[in-house]
Enzyme design. Structure first.
Site, PDB file in Angstrom:
ATOM      1  N   ASP A  67      -9.389   0.262   2.026  1.00  0.00           N
ATOM      2  CA  ASP A  67      -8.387  -0.178   3.000  1.00  0.00           C
ATOM      3  C   ASP A  67      -8.920   0.101   4.406  1.00  0.00           C
ATOM      4  OD1 ASP A  67      -6.019  -0.990   4.138  1.00  0.00           O
ATOM      5  OD2 ASP A  67      -5.011   0.924   3.810  1.00  0.00           O
ATOM      6  N   ARG A 112       0.436  16.444  13.769  1.00  0.00           N
ATOM      7  CA  ARG A 112       1.685  17.146  14.045  1.00  0.00           C
ATOM      8  C   ARG A 112       1.598  18.651  13.798  1.00  0.00           C
ATOM      9  NH1 ARG A 112       2.981  12.629  11.258  1.00  0.00           N
ATOM     10  NH2 ARG A 112       2.959  13.817   9.330  1.00  0.00           N
ATOM     11  N   ASP A 143       0.843  -1.187   0.000  1.00  0.00           N
ATOM     12  CA  ASP A 143       0.000   0.000   0.000  1.00  0.00           C
ATOM     13  C   ASP A 143       0.883   1.243   0.000  1.00  0.00           C
ATOM     14  OD1 ASP A 143      -2.485   1.167  -0.107  1.00  0.00           O
ATOM     15  OD2 ASP A 143      -2.685   1.356   2.053  1.00  0.00           O
ATOM     16  N   SER A 168      -9.564  -5.843   3.865  1.00  0.00           N
ATOM     17  CA  SER A 168      -9.406  -4.848   2.798  1.00  0.00           C
ATOM     18  C   SER A 168     -10.279  -5.328   1.649  1.00  0.00           C
ATOM     19  CB  SER A 168      -7.951  -4.776   2.323  1.00  0.00           C
ATOM     20  OG  SER A 168      -7.043  -4.796   3.407  1.00  0.00           O
ATOM     21  N   HIS A 195      -4.070  13.849   1.338  1.00  0.00           N
ATOM     22  CA  HIS A 195      -4.298  12.934   2.457  1.00  0.00           C
ATOM     23  C   HIS A 195      -3.137  13.010   3.457  1.00  0.00           C
ATOM     24  CE1 HIS A 195      -5.234   9.379   4.819  1.00  0.00           C
ATOM     25  NE2 HIS A 195      -4.086   8.837   4.475  1.00  0.00           N
TER      26      HIS A 195
END
Lengths: 426, 426
Positions: A242, A151, A135, A266, A142
């Site tokens: 996912d 963060r 993946d 998934s 995103h």
């Protein structure tokens, strides 16, 4: 060899709705179980599933070099191993057979009986046995959204992100086709403010809107694939959800990445739309923000204009659209991903699957996960029945849809539909 | 059913060296190509490879429920799917056939000709097709060493480490058997002090001393395996070298974990030593430092006393031992790893492989990687030819060895031997 199967003027003698995802210009590949409990490789036009094993046995692929049992298999892996030239010959031939002007099969009732099924007569299976599933994390929007949440805006993108199509290995065993249910996972989490982890069903189950591409045997161990050859090794694409448990992920993922937060399920759409069929929808991708190392520099149109949508359908309710995105938003394209994956000599086999990573667009209604759409639950989404969602509820069905459209043709992927069952009792 | 194959008093009519890793008490399983280019499943006693396909065809497994072609396959996956009861019946029967007191095969020259091979007549293959490969990170000493180097002594262990057998998904396609060469990978790195990444062959290629266990079909998607049943689903173990490019790893691994730093090659020893054969070597593991959540609490002896060694052999040189460790040092045992892996419902199949993570012991000579043994290159290791190593040089061969020993018997894994070829020219 020209891809005559893409001819936008071609019409089929099969009845098809004008807005079908499966016009004769699509001709995807899948695997299904028939009413007689036989497993076969097939294609789809309109709402007909077409048994390629039967077509082959009845001689319709004469002249194309194919082993007798190539379509009488429970996966497409061997057919995909045959390579691009064979895929094209077969797809072009299928287009001919179902062309409005061709009476060969159209007028043969007995043959049609063996070859044509309605969708309710077949049960779609996983189209490939996925040897390895990787993946990526290739949508800048995103990565920026997630980075901003965790963060802050100034450190949103990791220092490596603009240099590397960041990727990681996923779990093949728990890839399921559309229509199979997933189950809310149990797991370990560290609640905010707690000092000890707790064990229980995940409270934050999310979808991730992705696409995934399926490769053919691409390289021997030790041999990289150059970026400008990479597309030669891509058979086609599917829609990919996912599934992610955000609370499990948060506690487990440092330093080695997501694990149990992802590998409980998934989901993929069952029809692989070939890269050939998608050629009319190639577009330029986003311009690189920083110069990329030469092994990643990709020339020409390597992105694909594929409209993507996500719907949530509560139990016994109507589906509500919660996101509208597009595959073309990906910062790193598939050729760059495959070149990067193999630059160290890592070998890629037929049936391997590579996910794009969550595909978020530039606007808040185009984000590809509930995490982003509700901004960690701060802004719940209202569904058409008036109920609200921060994440996915028990018995909700998540539906991904994808289609391409230009002035000549519309074709698509159908659905990737998965219901989330409640957690097991323990 | 008793594991009579483990009887320490049993002797074989085959000639075996007293210090062999493969006494009649071992009876491991592997796959090899014979002098006649036939691929078959086999076992090994002393320096004889034994063709189980031929044994079966000649009727030696009469009375055990086995399909005719169960050993005439190029992987052990189907045999492993048959389950523990069958593994035991077959292993016990093999012990009987080769028992000193049993003349059945011993006196049948013609049969022996079809069944017995010397090691130079066979070519070992991968024993299983690995569907999914997971790598754990379960040695506290290793996690502490790496953490100390990168984050200082006080923050060495991540907050989740004592609560979770941390693991991540690895790449199956690049798993190679002992004897196949690896190649120094190219990749992207960010040199110390640089502001832009560079592209070139890795400068810091390292081994990781690990063991890996192979599972049978353990659970359906959605169904966890309780910790105290987990060992039932473990077929056996191999030595495992998780080749690592430290410079690539450092630049790529945040936030999704190691990727190209690992997936260029992982080597395994070719003979799977069954968990049954290892029963006499069960020991208590390290005491938990913190209370573990109930789903991870493991009762009784679930660790294994397996001596592990690493050697480096320069081109045309002698091998030098660089590490002496033991599998029993693992903080999290295999049952805990498998219970954790499936607690969210992730399904595990026959042939799946789970690596332990680097196995470092408490003393500096027991560390399981060059990174730790040389403390990031600060203290190079001297080999017997006088040359020094910080990491692995081109054309070095890295050899892992493993064996168990008590007052009655010694048995082992043979070698996992891999030569590191120079990087491709570009």
């Amino acid at each position: 060899m020209p891809i005559t199967a893409n001819d936008p003027k071609r019409k089929t003698w099969l009845e098809t709705a004008p807005d079908t995802d499966f016009p004769i210009q699509n001709i995807p590949f899948g695997v299904f179980l028939t009413r007689d409990d036989i497993i076969t490789i097939g294609t789809r036009i309109g709402d007909y599933a077409i048994d390629l094993g039967a077509l082959h046995q009845l001689g319709y692929f004469k002249g194309i070099e194919l082993t007798d049992d190539i379509f009488l298999q429970d996966t497409l892996n061997d057919f995909i191993s045959d390579g691009r030239k064979t895929w094209r010959l077969v797809r072009n031939r299928i287009a001919e057979i179902f062309d409005k002007e061709n009476s060969e099969l159209r007028e043969n009732k007995d043959h049609r009986k063996h070859i044509l099924f309605t969708l309710d007569e077949v049960e779609m299976q996983l189209p490939v046995q996925v040897g390895d599933y990787t993946d990526f994390y290739s949508s800048k929007e995103h990565a920026t959204n997630v980075g901003t949440m965790f963060r802050g805006e100034d450190n949103a993108l990791m220092p490596n992100w603009l240099h590397i199509p960041v990727g990681y290995h996923g779990r093949s065993s728990s890839i399921i086709p559309s229509g199979i249910n997933a189950r809310r996972p149990w797991g370990q989490t560290m609640p905010d403010g707690a000092s000890e982890p707790v064990f229980g069903p995940s409270k934050l189950v999310d979808f991730e809107l992705e696409m995934a591409f399926i490769t053919t045997d691409a390289n021997a161990l030790g041999e990289p694939i150059p970026v400008n050859e990479a597309e030669e090794y891509i058979f086609g694409l599917v829609l990919f959800n996912d599934w992610s448990a955000r609370d499990i992920q948060k506690w487990e993922y440092v330093p080695l990445g997501p694990f149990l937060a992802k590998n409980f399920a998934s989901s993929i759409s069952p029809w692989i739309v070939t890269l050939d069929a998608l050629q009319p929808f190639k577009v330029e991708g986003p311009k690189p923000i920083m110069e990329q190392l030469p092994y990643l520099q990709s020339k020409g149109k390597k992105s694909y204009d594929i409209n993507l949508e996500v719907y949530i359908e509560p139990e016994n309710g109507e589906e509500s659209k919660v996101s509208t995105s597009n595959f073309k938003y990906m910062y790193w394209n598939m050729a760059q991903q495959l070149a990067h994956h193999t630059v160290n000599g890592c070998n890629v086999n037929s049936g391997d699957m590579m996910g794009s990573g969550t595909i978020s667009g530039p606007t808040p209604d185009s984000y590809g996960s509930m995490l982003e759409l509700t901004w960690r639950g701060a802004n719940p989404i209202k569904l058409s029945d008036g109920s609200e969602r921060k994440f996915i509820n028990d018995n909700d069905t998540v539906i991904l849809k994808g289609f391409c459209k230009n002035e000549n043709v519309r074709l698509g992927f159908g659905e990737c539909r998965t219901k989330l069952l409640p957690a097991n009792k323990m």
